[in-house]
Design an enzyme around this catalytic site. Structure first.
Site, mmCIF file in Angstrom:
data_model
loop_
_atom_site.group_PDB
_atom_site.id
_atom_site.type_symbol
_atom_site.label_atom_id
_atom_site.label_comp_id
_atom_site.label_asym_id
_atom_site.label_seq_id
_atom_site.Cartn_x
_atom_site.Cartn_y
_atom_site.Cartn_z
ATOM 1 N N THR A 46 -18.838 8.557 -3.728
ATOM 2 C CA THR A 46 -19.638 9.219 -4.761
ATOM 3 C C THR A 46 -20.278 8.203 -5.702
ATOM 4 O O THR A 46 -21.369 8.441 -6.230
ATOM 5 C CB THR A 46 -18.778 10.212 -5.557
ATOM 6 O OG1 THR A 46 -17.586 9.560 -5.995
ATOM 7 C CG2 THR A 46 -18.396 11.404 -4.706
ATOM 8 N N TYR A 109 -18.115 22.474 -5.394
ATOM 9 C CA TYR A 109 -18.948 23.624 -5.754
ATOM 10 C C TYR A 109 -18.462 24.939 -5.135
ATOM 11 O O TYR A 109 -18.333 25.941 -5.822
ATOM 12 C CB TYR A 109 -20.426 23.402 -5.405
ATOM 13 C CG TYR A 109 -21.304 24.503 -5.953
ATOM 14 C CD1 TYR A 109 -21.628 24.547 -7.303
ATOM 15 C CD2 TYR A 109 -21.782 25.524 -5.141
ATOM 16 C CE1 TYR A 109 -22.398 25.578 -7.823
ATOM 17 C CE2 TYR A 109 -22.557 26.561 -5.650
ATOM 18 C CZ TYR A 109 -22.862 26.582 -6.994
ATOM 19 O OH TYR A 109 -23.611 27.606 -7.498
ATOM 20 N N TYR A 135 -9.678 12.668 -0.408
ATOM 21 C CA TYR A 135 -10.120 12.305 -1.753
ATOM 22 C C TYR A 135 -10.078 13.549 -2.624
ATOM 23 O O TYR A 135 -10.844 14.488 -2.400
ATOM 24 C CB TYR A 135 -11.526 11.706 -1.691
ATOM 25 C CG TYR A 135 -12.109 11.254 -3.020
ATOM 26 C CD1 TYR A 135 -11.324 11.062 -4.155
ATOM 27 C CD2 TYR A 135 -13.480 10.996 -3.133
ATOM 28 C CE1 TYR A 135 -11.872 10.642 -5.352
ATOM 29 C CE2 TYR A 135 -14.040 10.566 -4.325
ATOM 30 C CZ TYR A 135 -13.238 10.393 -5.427
ATOM 31 O OH TYR A 135 -13.787 9.974 -6.608
ATOM 32 N N ARG A 140 -14.905 16.376 -10.445
ATOM 33 C CA ARG A 140 -16.215 16.450 -9.781
ATOM 34 C C ARG A 140 -16.336 17.678 -8.878
ATOM 35 O O ARG A 140 -17.415 18.244 -8.736
ATOM 36 C CB ARG A 140 -16.463 15.189 -8.940
ATOM 37 C CG ARG A 140 -16.843 13.954 -9.734
ATOM 38 C CD ARG A 140 -17.171 12.801 -8.795
ATOM 39 N NE ARG A 140 -17.577 11.592 -9.501
ATOM 40 C CZ ARG A 140 -18.826 11.276 -9.813
ATOM 41 N NH1 ARG A 140 -19.818 12.100 -9.493
ATOM 42 N NH2 ARG A 140 -19.095 10.149 -10.441
ATOM 43 N N LYS A 164 -6.833 9.298 -1.785
ATOM 44 C CA LYS A 164 -7.349 8.745 -3.033
ATOM 45 C C LYS A 164 -7.209 9.855 -4.055
ATOM 46 O O LYS A 164 -7.930 10.855 -4.009
ATOM 47 C CB LYS A 164 -8.822 8.321 -2.874
ATOM 48 C CG LYS A 164 -9.442 7.794 -4.165
ATOM 49 C CD LYS A 164 -10.937 7.524 -3.996
ATOM 50 C CE LYS A 164 -11.541 7.059 -5.318
ATOM 51 N NZ LYS A 164 -13.012 6.870 -5.227
ATOM 52 N N ILE A 206 -8.804 2.765 -4.970
ATOM 53 C CA ILE A 206 -10.227 2.614 -4.654
ATOM 54 C C ILE A 206 -10.936 2.670 -5.989
ATOM 55 O O ILE A 206 -11.008 3.716 -6.635
ATOM 56 C CB ILE A 206 -10.723 3.687 -3.673
ATOM 57 C CG1 ILE A 206 -10.024 3.503 -2.320
ATOM 58 C CG2 ILE A 206 -12.240 3.595 -3.497
ATOM 59 C CD1 ILE A 206 -10.377 4.556 -1.287
#
Length: 296
Positions: A46, A109, A135, A140, A164, A206
């Site tokens: 991202t 979303y 992840y 987000r 992650k 990360i």
């Protein structure tokens, strides 16, 4: 998956003033990271503003990263999204032989249930010929992949090898560390929580700031993994202001401002993101000057 331990960095995508890719700057950043001692590179996460890149631009950036790396470090490829079938199709058509693993974000979303998240990653697992790093980044995606789902995936699919974790909740992170199957890696997805995650039993990170200050950040990670708590926290606190500043106006605006200061790339981002403010750039310069003694 020893090659996924330690410090990975989620590379930015540098742009020129006209909005086009700055592949020369990207190559310079890759070399900066490798020279600074990081352990592996992550392309098209991202932080790379991948959602604003065309397919051709993604291919060009990936190729530039691979060429600059020249086989020196493992490379992880970000392949994620909220359209499961589209991801499966990409995995079945893309040549993945150059990559150590995939990094795949939980669907955003759509806000699927935990069962929907499980089925999404089940489909990706069945399509992927290489290992997968889950992840989780609720800030987000709008939904949190709970430990029960992470652990279910880790136990059910051999090629799902790590997470992650950027939930920001150390209790959640510690639950995964406590209950995970043998060999499953827990990597911090938040720079600020990297050291606490390592000291709780995690294996790495990360990072975003790690690509701007690779030597300093990697030193903290290595001290943490070695159990040198006092020295690791000294390094953490030296970096803490910077870890906060680069996210003050969103990612990757902050880290790109740092790269501009280091003269590795410009601070340009693509809409709907906007470039870091002049005030933030001043604060980042003050932090870096005090940390590395760059002339003001």
């Amino acid at each position: 998956m020893e090659q996924l331990k330690g410090t990975g960095v989620a590379l930015v995508t540098p742009f020129k003033e006209d909005g086009s890719l700055d592949l020369s700057a990207l190559r310079a950043i890759v070399n900066h990271c490798i020279d600074g001692g990081i352990d592996y590179l992550v392309a098209m996460g991202t932080t790379a503003e991948s959602v604003t890149l065309t397919a051709d631009e993604k291919d060009s950036a990936i190729q530039a990263i691979l060429e600059a790396n020249a086989g020196r470090l493992p490379v992880v490829l970000g392949v994620g999204g909220n359209n499961t079938q589209q991801i499966v199709t990409e995995l079945r058509s893309r040549d993945l032989t150059s990559f150590a693993a995939l990094l795949s974000v939980s669907p955003y979303y759509n806000r699927p249930t935990q069962e929907g998240i499980y089925q999404h990653f089940k489909a990706i697992s069945e399509a992927s010929p290489i290992p997968i790093i889950l992840y989780n980044v609720p800030g987000r995606t709008g939904s949190n992949m709970l430990p029960v789902t992470t652990l279910r995936l880790a136990n059910d699919f051999e090629n799902i090898v790590a997470i992650k974790e950027a939930c920001g909740n150390l209790i959640q992170i510690m639950e995964i560390i406590e209950k995970r199957p043998k060999g499953f890696l827990v990597l911090s997805g938040d720079d600020i929580n990297t050291l606490p995650t390592l000291l709780a039993g995690g294996e790495g990170v990360i990072s975003v700031i790690g690509q701007g200050l690779p030597a300093e950040f990697t030193q903290m990670v290595r001290l943490g993994l070695a159990g040198d708590v006092k020295a690791a926290y000294n390094q953490h606190y030296a970096l803490q202001e910077g870890m906060q500043l680069i996210f003050e106006e969103g990612n990757p605006a902050g880290i790109k401002a740092l790269f501009e200061l280091l003269e590795l790339s410009k601070a340009f981002v693509r809409l709907p993101l906007v470039e870091a403010s002049a005030n933030l750039k001043i604060k980042i310069k003050s932090f870096v000057t005090s940390l590395t003694k760059i002339p003001a």
